[in-house]
Design an enzyme around this catalytic site. Structure first.
Site, PDB file in Angstrom:
ATOM      1  N   CYS A  39       0.842  -1.199   0.000  1.00 57.17           N
ATOM      2  CA  CYS A  39       0.000   0.000   0.000  1.00 57.17           C
ATOM      3  C   CYS A  39       0.880   1.253   0.000  1.00 57.17           C
ATOM      4  CB  CYS A  39      -0.909   0.021   1.227  1.00 57.17           C
ATOM      5  SG  CYS A  39      -2.395  -0.970   1.017  1.00 57.17           S
ATOM      6  N   HIS A  40       0.543   2.198  -0.875  1.00 53.90           N
ATOM      7  CA  HIS A  40       1.309   3.436  -0.957  1.00 53.90           C
ATOM      8  C   HIS A  40       0.887   4.404   0.149  1.00 53.90           C
ATOM      9  CE1 HIS A  40       1.585   1.757  -5.022  1.00 53.90           C
ATOM     10  NE2 HIS A  40       2.699   2.448  -5.160  1.00 53.90           N
TER      11      HIS A  40
ATOM     12  N   GLU B 174      -7.495   1.039   2.648  1.00 54.37           N
ATOM     13  CA  GLU B 174      -7.573   1.918   3.820  1.00 54.37           C
ATOM     14  C   GLU B 174      -8.947   1.825   4.481  1.00 54.37           C
ATOM     15  OE1 GLU B 174      -4.035   3.192   1.696  1.00 54.37           O
ATOM     16  OE2 GLU B 174      -6.043   2.631   1.041  1.00 54.37           O
TER      17      GLU B 174
ATOM     18  N   ASP C 109     -12.674  -6.412  21.323  1.00 49.97           N
ATOM     19  CA  ASP C 109     -11.863  -6.396  22.554  1.00 49.97           C
ATOM     20  C   ASP C 109     -12.635  -5.792  23.720  1.00 49.97           C
ATOM     21  OD1 ASP C 109      -9.203  -6.483  23.993  1.00 49.97           O
ATOM     22  OD2 ASP C 109      -9.597  -4.327  24.050  1.00 49.97           O
TER      23      ASP C 109
END
Length: 302
Positions: free
Chosen positions: A63-64, A99, A113
């Protein structure tokens, strides 16, 4: 990493979702009443999701790094499930699908969590991309088979048999890849009158698109803009502005190209530099989005 230097920046949007399922209604009630012992899961998870979006390139090797212009994280409760939606915007050369999905996954893991102390049956059931937009992928299903094109190489040396054309052939190949047939491919000398005659004859022959390559520089023999500009009925300055800006970001002399563009009658005429690399860059900068002018010219809305 994948080479994206030939791509142009545009607004890119991606929307992804993740689903968290719990095992009992009491968990949903605790979420809604903000009674989860670890805190407000929505606000904690939103903060984590924002970090997840921003840190994607740090964790996903191919990923850039890119500028994140906007992120929104929203929630919807449906029965025993919490639906997370992450929307990400950027103005850049590549999209933000990963993203958005990474942000959704981090948001989901944070909720998992925070809920596991009160519900051992919490489950992340899906993370998926809902939609994406921006870039040339928006045009991937568009074909232009009805357009009739011509490519004209302006070069004294090539016309005299002293050189081999590369830029014209590149343009023909790029048009063919978009489903556009080049009905005329020719090499002519850098001559004012000859260039004008070709513009007039190709327009009269009903060609929709004519691309000239060569003769747009500053040498005494470069007369393509001078020959074509007086024949243009509707000049489109933005086309060449876009091409020169694209080239300038890649090499310092692109500003010296004097190409012009516009309609001669119903024919769109474009003028490219004669160098192979420059012709490739102009095609990358302008196509296929420039072909939208044919819809607009026929009165259709943007």
């Amino acid at each position: 990493m994948v080479n994206i230097t030939e791509k142009s920046s545009s607004l890119r949007i991606a929307i992804a979702t993740a689903t968290i399922s719990v095992s009992k209604m009491e968990t949903i009630e605790a979420i809604e009443q903000r009674k989860v012992p670890k805190g407000d899961i929505f606000e904690f998870a939103r903060a984590a999701g924002l970090l997840g979006v921003k840190k994607t390139s740090d964790l996903i090797p191919d990923c850039h790094p890119l500028p994140i212009e906007y992120t929104a994280i929203t929630y919807a409760i449906e029965g025993l499930s919490v639906i997370i939606t992450v929307e990400v915007h950027t103005i850049y050369k590549t999209g933000v699908e990963v993203e958005a999905m990474h942000g959704a996954s981090i948001t989901a893991l944070t909720i998992y969590d925070m809920l596991k102390p009160i519900d051992k049956g919490v489950e992340i059931s899906s993370i998926k991309l809902l939609k994406k937009s921006g870039g040339k992928s928006d045009f991937k299903n568009k074909q232009f088979p009805n357009l009739k094109a011509a490519v004209v190489v302006c070069s004294d040396s090539i016309a005299a048999g002293l050189g081999e054309d590369a830029s014209g052939k590149i343009i023909v190949a790029k048009l063919e890849a978009m489903g556009i047939e080049t009905l005329d491919y020719m090499v002519i000398a850098d001559d004012f009158n000859t260039i004008q005659e070709k513009v007039k004859s190709l327009s009269a022959a009903g060609r929709d698109l004519v691309i000239f390559t060569g003769g747009t520089g500053l040498s005494p023999k470069d007369v393509t803009p001078e020959a074509i500009e007086p024949l243009i009925d509707r000049k489109i300055d933005g086309i060449m502005e876009t091409a020169r800006n694209y080239g300038q970001e890649r090499m310092p002399y692109a500003m010296l190209s004097r190409g012009v563009a516009g309609f001669v009658g119903e024919t769109l005429v474009l003028t490219f530099p004669g160098a192979k690399k420059a012709a490739e860059e102009y095609m990358a900068a302008l196509f296929p989005q420039v072909l939208h002018v044919f819809n607009v010219n026929k009165g259709q809305k943007h």
